[in-house]
Design a protein around this motif. Structure first.
Motif, short mmCIF file in Angstrom:
data_model
loop_
_atom_site.label_atom_id
_atom_site.label_comp_id
_atom_site.label_asym_id
_atom_site.label_seq_id
_atom_site.Cartn_x
_atom_site.Cartn_y
_atom_site.Cartn_z
N UNK A 58 0.83 -1.20 0.00
CA UNK A 58 0.00 0.00 0.00
C UNK A 58 0.87 1.26 0.00
N UNK A 59 2.15 1.12 0.34
CA UNK A 59 3.05 2.28 0.32
C UNK A 59 3.53 2.61 -1.10
N UNK A 60 2.97 1.91 -2.10
CA UNK A 60 3.21 2.15 -3.54
C UNK A 60 4.59 1.68 -4.01
N UNK A 61 5.23 0.81 -3.24
CA UNK A 61 6.57 0.35 -3.61
C UNK A 61 6.61 -1.16 -3.78
N UNK A 62 7.68 -1.59 -4.46
CA UNK A 62 8.02 -2.99 -4.68
C UNK A 62 9.40 -3.20 -4.07
N UNK A 63 9.58 -4.30 -3.34
CA UNK A 63 10.88 -4.62 -2.76
C UNK A 63 11.19 -6.09 -2.97
N UNK A 64 12.49 -6.41 -3.06
CA UNK A 64 12.94 -7.78 -3.22
C UNK A 64 13.83 -8.14 -2.04
N UNK A 65 13.55 -9.30 -1.44
CA UNK A 65 14.22 -9.76 -0.22
C UNK A 65 14.92 -11.08 -0.44
#
Length: 143
Positions: free
Chosen positions: A58-65
């Motif tokens: 919902x924070x409008x971001x994409x992250x890779x872990x």
């Protein structure tokens, strides 16, 4: 929620932006990242080899872990102006697709995080789901 390709782990995003990875046999939580995102995680997906997880929020971001260490590998990837509802790795692991409440689909390079093309605008409302075909040549989306 997503199941790893080998079936050994389950990843889940949470309301407050936390990411959990669970052992599918014992139910024990293997990894807990309390501040993976600043808001609700709507979508998670494993890479084909299971070594990475991509999250959309919902924070409008994409992250890779990194699934083993929980360290951030890539991101935040920014560009969406609405919440990220669905996320997927391409079958070969080179691309990430994200679908958003801003009615767009974005394609990212899974190594650099750079946008691979202009946003796809094919829907008139939230793009709620997406999936790559098995050969990675096409992307199906739903709104």
């Amino acid at each position: 929620m997503a199941v790893s390709p080998d079936g050994k782990h389950i990843a889940s995003g949470e309301y407050k932006g936390a990411l959990s990875i669970w052992d599918s046999e014992t139910g024990a939580r293997k990894l807990y990242l309390t501040d993976a995102h600043s808001d609700v995680i709507y979508s998670v997906a494993f890479s084909l080899n299971g070594s990475r997880i991509v999250t959309g929020s919902d924070d409008k971001t994409v992250k890779v872990w990194d699934t083993a260490s929980g360290k951030l590998c890539l991101g935040p990837l920014t560009g969406h102006t609405g919440f990220v509802l669905s996320i997927a790795f391409s079958p070969d692991g080179t691309l990430i697709a994200s679908a958003s409440g801003d009615s767009t689909i974005r394609i990212w390079d899974a190594t650099t995080g750079k946008s691979r093309r202009e946003p796809l605008v094919r829907h008139t409302f939230w793009v709620r789901c997406l999936a790559f075909t098995a050969d990675g040549l096409y992307l199906a989306t739903g709104s």
